[in-house]
Design a protein around this motif. Structure first.
Motif, PDB file in Angstrom:
ATOM      1  N   GLU A 584       0.849  -1.197   0.000  1.00 19.08           N
ATOM      2  CA  GLU A 584       0.000   0.000   0.000  1.00 19.08           C
ATOM      3  C   GLU A 584       0.883   1.245   0.000  1.00 19.08           C
ATOM      4  O   GLU A 584       1.809   1.362   0.794  1.00 19.08           O
ATOM      5  N   SER A 613      -9.017  -1.345   2.796  1.00 12.35           N
ATOM      6  CA  SER A 613      -7.618  -1.623   2.489  1.00 12.35           C
ATOM      7  C   SER A 613      -7.551  -2.481   1.225  1.00 12.35           C
ATOM      8  O   SER A 613      -8.543  -3.075   0.804  1.00 12.35           O
ATOM      9  N   VAL A 627       0.660  -6.687   4.908  1.00 12.98           N
ATOM     10  CA  VAL A 627       0.507  -5.390   4.250  1.00 12.98           C
ATOM     11  C   VAL A 627       1.752  -4.563   4.529  1.00 12.98           C
ATOM     12  O   VAL A 627       2.118  -4.344   5.684  1.00 12.98           O
TER      13      VAL A 627
END
Length: 646
Positions: A584, A613, A627
């Protein structure tokens, strides 16, 4: 999730006709509650006003709803699906600027979803004042609207099954009440002549501006196209004959009743004026249920619209639930409560349906103009005839342009509310798509081939603890020969991630609504595999489930061995562990962007805090997902040369 077979989607059945009545006609079907009342307004009732108003309504339903939507627009089906975003995906490769009318139309339709439920429910509930003059309707309206939104989370499959028969009774009542008045005053049939529409618009003082009230009779026309996938074009076309007949009869009946009041000022809604007093309570109850159905249809349509916009990168990634197994049934919690807040706010601000009429119609006119622009391009592509395309575009720009100008008079009286809502929604879409294109300027893809030897070496390097047997990266690189540099950085540098097999998974959203395809590329046997999913813009991205199915298929074909490579586990044939890595991005401080782009990216990342997300968006099992945050550097800050001193 697959599309309805074309034979079934096009077949006319009694069940299909009932479903069409229950799903798509709520908005346009409740328009007799307020259209004639809005046309008459505070003016004395006169022949030219009544006959001209009915004539305008009839020809608007004929030209706008019947010809444009039922005859022409329903032809633009995307594998059986309709709606402004489905239409956009059919032609978006023709010109990049077509995204502008698509976004404007989508925002206007969402704004309509906030205005329609309050005006429909308020118009119905206010009929109770004929029996209880001092009744406070605002709490009742808010209670009904709240109940509608609370029920959304359990699914709306009941709409087509239970609401269809109710809407049949509604339209039968509309037609019967109108026909009863028509028998006693057949002269009202002359009002169907276009001469009276011309007389009203040209000869009646301020007659042109009454088009803003006339337009309310066709505000539900977009729903006919949006719900094409639920009902099929044949069912819509056949059921429209019944619906239009009932609507026209009711308008004629209201006109006949109004002529008995000629010279007076309107004190009673003509919709309730044509009802026998003994039937009044039943009629009000049925009107309230019809208004609830109209609201339900608009809310469901808003969910579908947001789902499509999200997959097309026109809206932030939000949670989308599927409460039933029925195709097209979805629930978007954030939009549900956003619409509820908007509806309650509209009721509290305007309080009366007569006041809401000023806010109603202006936004939906923009939506119809957007559809006209997109459809003209579709006709050009489909027929190859510039003449047909330009004739259609010219005719409906003239008609809808006239409606838009007439509706602009509503702006200071409440029309600004719908434009404000639509403008805010359009701004969200603009920021999201603009940020998407700004991010794409960062060309950080590298050739995968150059890293294959290093991946093999890392896989066999026992000095590094094994991160996972199967390491799966979600990648945005469109070419199978390339991979993002941030993925390479994550594998080799951030923390070396040793695995037996590296998987790269890419998801491509197609212009077709329900595509479900995948392609496997074994780039390095037993080391590097890439899986490309091609999913339609209406398909839920359940990548965890889809990926598992792909692996099972590969195992059956002997293309991959997923047995654990750990010595203690492999002799017992245990399946190896899978671990997903999702990267991300966050906006790095090391950017030197122009002022406007910097603001857009700031707003983008601000909104991103409240969205799903990447892991949840792709439907990944959170227990096996890592992540990682990576900085987004679009334009590095220019650093002056540093000078070392002793």
């Amino acid at each position: 999730m697959s599309s309805i077979p074309s034979s079934k989607a096009r077949a006319v059945t009694s069940a299909g006709l009932l479903i069409a009545l229950g799903i798509i006609y709520g908005d346009i079907g409740t328009s007799p509650l307020y259209v004639m009342k809005a046309i008459i307004g505070e003016a004395p009732i006169s022949r030219i006003l009544v006959f001209g108003g009915i004539s305008c309504v009839f020809w608007t339903l004929t030209l706008q709803t019947t010809f444009k939507y039922v005859v022409l627009t329903l032809q633009a089906d995307n594998r059986g699906e309709g709606g402004i975003f489905s239409l956009y995906t059919l032609i978006r490769r023709r010109a990049t600027w077509l995204i502008i009318p698509a976004m404007a139309g989508g925002a206007a339709l969402l704004a309509d979803g906030i205005i329609t439920p309050p005006i429909s429910v308020s118009s119905a509930v206010e009929g109770l004042r004929l029996l209880y003059p001092d009744l406070a309707t605002v709490p009742i309206v808010i209670a009904i609207l709240t109940g509608i939104f609370l029920l959304q989370s359990v699914g709306t499959e009941i709409v087509g099954k239970a609401f269809g028969p109710v809407m049949f009774l509604w339209f039968a009542m509309l037609g019967s009440l109108g026909a009863a008045m028509l028998v006693h005053h057949p002269e009202i049939l002359y009002a169907l002549s276009p001469y009276y529409a011309y007389s009203l618009l040209v000869e009646y003082p301020g007659g042109f501006w009454l088009l803003g009230a006339v337009f309310l009779c066709t505000t539900g026309a977009e729903a006919l196209y949006s719900d094409l996938g639920h009902c099929g074009k044949s069912n819509i076309r056949v059921s429209w004959v019944f619906v239009k007949t009932a609507l026209v009869l009711n308008y004629l009946g209201q006109g006949a009743w109004l002529m008995t009041q000629e010279g007076k000022y309107l004190e009673t809604n003509p919709f309730y004026g044509i009802m026998p007093k003994s039937f009044l309570l039943t009629g009000i109850g049925l009107a309230t249920v019809a208004a609830i159905i109209a609201s339900q249809a608009l809310i469901s349509g808003s969910f579908t619209l947001i789902s499509e916009a999200t997959r097309l990168n026109l809206w932030p990634k939000v949670r989308i639930n599927y409460p039933t197994l029925h195709k097209g049934q979805l629930y978007v919690p954030s939009i549900n409560w956003l619409l509820w807040l908007g509806c309650v706010g509209v009721v509290l601000y305007f309080r009366e349906s007569a006041n809401m009429e000023a806010a109603y119609g202006l936004a939906i006119t923009l939506a119809m103009l957007s559809t006209t622009i997109l459809l003209s391009y579709y006709l050009l592509v489909k027929t190859g005839s510039r003449m047909a395309s330009f004739l259609f575009l010219g005719l409906y720009l003239l008609i809808e342009g006239a409606f838009l100008v007439a509706n602009l008079i509503k702006f200071p009286h409440g029309g600004w509310v719908s434009l404000l809502i639509g403008g805010a929604l359009l701004m969200v879409m603009y920021i999201w798509i603009r940020a998407f294109h700004i991010k794409r300027r960062l060309a950080d893809d590298v050739r995968l081939k150059g890293y294959l030897p290093a991946l093999r070496e890392l896989s066999m390097d026992e000095t590094i603890p094994k991160y996972a047997t199967h390491l799966v990266f979600m990648t945005g690189a469109a070419s199978p020969k390339e991979i993002e540099s941030k993925v390479i950085y994550s594998i080799f540098q951030k923390r070396p991630k040793r695995a037996d097999i590296y998987w790269f998974v890419h998801v491509d959203t197609t212009d077709e609504p329900f595509t479900m395809e995948y392609k496997v590329r074994i780039i390095a046997p037993d080391d590097v595999i890439r899986v490309d999913f091609r999913l339609g813009f209406r398909v839920e991205q359940r990548i965890n489930l889809f990926f598992r199915k792909v692996v099972e298929e590969m195992v059956r074909k002997g293309e991959v061995d997923i047995t654990s490579r750990y010595a203690s586990l492999s002799k017992f044939n245990f399946i190896g562990d899978f671990r997903f890595v999702v990267l991300e991005k966050f906006l790095s401080y090391e950017n030197d962007l122009p002022f406007a782009e910097e603001r857009i990216m700031e707003w983008y990342f601000f909104m991103k805090q409240f969205t799903l997300s990447e892991a949840k968006w792709f439907g990944l099992d959170t227990s096996s997902v890592k992540v990682e945050k990576v900085p987004l550097v679009i334009k590095p800050v220019a650093v002056s040369e540093l000078k070392r001193i002793s």
